[in-house]
Design an enzyme around this catalytic site. Structure first.
Site, PDB file in Angstrom:
ATOM      1  N   PRO A 126       0.881  -1.335   0.018  1.00  0.00           N
ATOM      2  CA  PRO A 126      -0.023   0.025   0.189  1.00  0.00           C
ATOM      3  C   PRO A 126       0.923   1.361   0.053  1.00  0.00           C
ATOM      4  O   PRO A 126       0.341   2.172  -0.499  1.00  0.00           O
ATOM      5  CB  PRO A 126      -0.797  -0.136   1.353  1.00  0.00           C
ATOM      6  CG  PRO A 126      -0.144  -1.185   2.149  1.00  0.00           C
ATOM      7  CD  PRO A 126       0.565  -2.211   1.097  1.00  0.00           C
ATOM      8  N   HIS A 184     -41.541  46.000  -0.354  1.00  0.00           N
ATOM      9  CA  HIS A 184     -41.862  45.913   1.174  1.00  0.00           C
ATOM     10  C   HIS A 184     -43.121  45.188   1.444  1.00  0.00           C
ATOM     11  O   HIS A 184     -43.888  45.286   2.651  1.00  0.00           O
ATOM     12  CB  HIS A 184     -42.007  47.265   1.672  1.00  0.00           C
ATOM     13  CG  HIS A 184     -40.875  48.270   1.485  1.00  0.00           C
ATOM     14  ND1 HIS A 184     -39.938  48.432   2.499  1.00  0.00           N
ATOM     15  CD2 HIS A 184     -40.754  49.238   0.528  1.00  0.00           C
ATOM     16  CE1 HIS A 184     -38.953  49.214   1.914  1.00  0.00           C
ATOM     17  NE2 HIS A 184     -39.431  49.728   0.843  1.00  0.00           N
ATOM     18  N   SER A 314     -51.466  18.236   5.749  1.00  0.00           N
ATOM     19  CA  SER A 314     -51.741  18.353   7.041  1.00  0.00           C
ATOM     20  C   SER A 314     -52.218  16.953   7.595  1.00  0.00           C
ATOM     21  O   SER A 314     -52.968  16.178   7.018  1.00  0.00           O
ATOM     22  CB  SER A 314     -52.754  19.379   7.374  1.00  0.00           C
ATOM     23  OG  SER A 314     -53.176  19.514   8.811  1.00  0.00           O
ATOM     24  N   LYS A 320     -55.898  20.403   2.949  1.00  0.00           N
ATOM     25  CA  LYS A 320     -54.818  21.488   3.057  1.00  0.00           C
ATOM     26  C   LYS A 320     -53.610  21.038   2.187  1.00  0.00           C
ATOM     27  O   LYS A 320     -53.214  20.024   2.119  1.00  0.00           O
ATOM     28  CB  LYS A 320     -54.278  21.750   4.390  1.00  0.00           C
ATOM     29  CG  LYS A 320     -53.266  23.009   4.659  1.00  0.00           C
ATOM     30  CD  LYS A 320     -52.901  23.200   6.054  1.00  0.00           C
ATOM     31  CE  LYS A 320     -52.301  24.602   6.212  1.00  0.00           C
ATOM     32  NZ  LYS A 320     -50.934  24.230   5.859  1.00  0.00           N
ATOM     33  N   VAL A 321     -53.129  21.769   1.348  1.00  0.00           N
ATOM     34  CA  VAL A 321     -51.971  21.348   0.588  1.00  0.00           C
ATOM     35  C   VAL A 321     -51.101  22.617   0.855  1.00  0.00           C
ATOM     36  O   VAL A 321     -50.907  23.814   0.624  1.00  0.00           O
ATOM     37  CB  VAL A 321     -52.520  21.402  -0.998  1.00  0.00           C
ATOM     38  CG1 VAL A 321     -51.061  21.028  -1.812  1.00  0.00           C
ATOM     39  CG2 VAL A 321     -53.377  20.378  -1.091  1.00  0.00           C
ATOM     40  N   GLU A 327     -40.291  24.827   0.084  1.00  0.00           N
ATOM     41  CA  GLU A 327     -39.879  24.505   1.346  1.00  0.00           C
ATOM     42  C   GLU A 327     -38.525  23.851   1.603  1.00  0.00           C
ATOM     43  O   GLU A 327     -37.611  24.157   2.165  1.00  0.00           O
ATOM     44  CB  GLU A 327     -40.890  23.961   2.304  1.00  0.00           C
ATOM     45  CG  GLU A 327     -41.972  24.934   2.503  1.00  0.00           C
ATOM     46  CD  GLU A 327     -43.243  24.224   3.312  1.00  0.00           C
ATOM     47  OE1 GLU A 327     -44.244  24.908   3.709  1.00  0.00           O
ATOM     48  OE2 GLU A 327     -43.167  23.015   3.408  1.00  0.00           O
TER      49      GLU A 327
END
Length: 462
Positions: A126, A184, A314, A320-321, A327
């Protein structure tokens, strides 16, 4: 495990028990025993680079008359198996180990020596053979540069450019849709979807350019400097020839470093590359967050767009989506930014002739390039490609936007315009209707002056 499951290996420090079927030997086993820290291993791309370096070194040593052809061929064939991922399970070492990466260099030397011995039918050592003309101190920095260039060229840049190109194609289809601009987080002048998306595209184009601008420094390889940069035990042509061979093997413009002392003692090129990857992550975060805001709702949010529905959002709220892909992209970007901080600290940890945080530099730069390259593809294919514009809502918001009064400033003045805008907002009325009551402008004048599309084209209304 029973005694029969082990074999005894020897090194300069004495005897060590090694798993009977392991391709590695004593020095690797010592490191396995010494560093049970994290379970994190060197990434596949790094092992690929390490195999390429060892194989190229054997070929060059033969060309220089330092190694017999059969020996070099056996080492090259074994190294190619390592490069191709055939023995990844034989690289068990933790990232948190000796700062030079000596343990991992010896891991490679031992595995390749075992494989080459079987191929040659004679002992391949080696250190004396696989590591000929090399030191861990130049092998590991070389493998870092080679692997970082490979990951950048094959994963990172294609991912960023794919996202940019997908945005450009989508923008072309949305050029006719005018929406409310926002500064803003408040209503501002109108803007076309295509214009807004061109900003994203420009960020990505610049991100790719910045990353590419770092690659000439990444292409310079430390091999040939051996232990401290003086090149002891290496032929003067060894480093340049190996770099040239690696360039042929990969199609990438590798060359030998012009200053081995710099290349062993510092990791400035990785700090630079990491910083440019971080800048790309900042751009992707901005895009991901814009998508999240634009998708917010569907009733109580902005709801300019609807992202593709990919999974329930959820465990308790039916129907809920969530914007899961943006993310995930934002989390990747947070990881990349954190990796950059680690690489920055590690990069300044050179003491005299050697940086002593090489393993975590390798791990983090490759993770950053891989993660950002992968998630930009996801963002393109599962968010940008399929989002739908809520055209009726977008048009309604534009029509009600009191900031349209800005286009009347040259005609009625700022103060009068502010009064008209405030009344329209307070009464929940269309700006055009209030302006018709409060100014001398005709309906035709107002239709011409308050045309949202014309406002997106710049200039002063006539």
């Amino acid at each position: 495990m029973s005694e029969q499951s082990f074999r005894i290996e020897k090194d300069s420090m004495g005897e060590v028990r090694v798993p009977a079927d392991a391709l590695y030997a004593a020095q690797t086993q010592r490191a396995v025993d010494n560093f049970p820290v994290s379970g994190l291993r060197f990434p596949r791309t790094f092992l690929r680079a390490l195999g390429l370096v060892k194989g190229a070194a054997a070929v060059v040593n033969h060309e220089l008359g330092l190694m017999e052809a059969d020996m070099a061929r056996a080492i090259e064939d074994a190294s190619n198996e390592v490069a191709n991922g055939e023995h990844d399970d034989q690289f068990p070492l933790d990232i948190f180990q000796t700062g030079s990466g000596t343990s991992t260099n010896m891991n490679a030397n031992e595995v390749i020596a075992t494989l080459a011995t079987a191929k040659l039918g004679a002992k391949v050592h080696p250190n004396d053979h696989v590591n000929m003309g090399q030191s861990s101190n130049d092998v590991i920095p070389t493998a870092i540069h080679v692997s970082a260039y490979l990951e950048t060229a094959e994963t990172l840049l294609p991912g960023i450019e794919h996202l940019r190109d997908t945005i450009d194609r989508k923008a072309e289809t949305l050029d006719n849709i005018v929406k409310t601009g926002r500064t803003h987080l408040m209503d501002a002048l109108p803007i076309r979807f295509s214009q807004e998306m061109s900003g994203w595209s420009g960020q990505l184009d610049h991100a790719a350019a910045r990353i590419r601008s770092s690659l000439p420094r990444v292409s310079a390889l430390a091999l040939g400097g051996t232990a401290i940069g003086t090149g002891v035990n290496a032929h003067p042509e060894f480093g340049p020839r190996v770099a040239k061979r690696l360039a042929r093997l990969t199609g990438l413009p590798f060359l030998s470093s012009r200053n081995y002392f710099m290349s062993l003692a510092s990791q400035d090129a990785m700090v630079e590359l990491s910083g440019q990857i971080k800048a790309g992550a900042v751009a992707v975060t901005k895009i991901a967050n814009d998508l999240r805001w634009m998708n917010s709702g569907p009733q109580a949010g902005i709801a300019d767009i609807a992202l593709p529905s990919l999974q329930p959002g959820s465990s308790i709220m039916p129907g809920k989506v969530n914007p899961v892909i943006p993310e995930a992209a934002a989390m990747v970007c947070a990881q990349v930014i954190g990796n950059d901080a680690t690489i920055t600290i590690a990069g300044q940890s050179g003491s005299f002739q050697l940086n002593v945080m090489l393993p975590i530099i390798a791990y983090n730069i490759l993770e950053s390039a891989r993660l950002l390259g992968n998630v930009t593809r996801l963002l393109a294919d599962k968010a940008i490609e399929g989002f739908k514009v809520n055209e009726a809502r977008v048009a309604e918001l534009v029509e009600k936007n009191p900031i349209l009064v800005t286009a009347l400033n040259p005609v009625i003045g700022y103060e009068k315009g502010a009064a008209v805008a405030k009344q329209a907002y307070a009464e929940g009325r269309k700006l055009k209707d209030v302006a018709l009551e409060q100014t001398d402008l005709t309906p035709e004048d107002l239709d011409r002056l308050l045309d949202p599309r014309k406002m997106t084209e710049g200039g002063i209304a006539e």
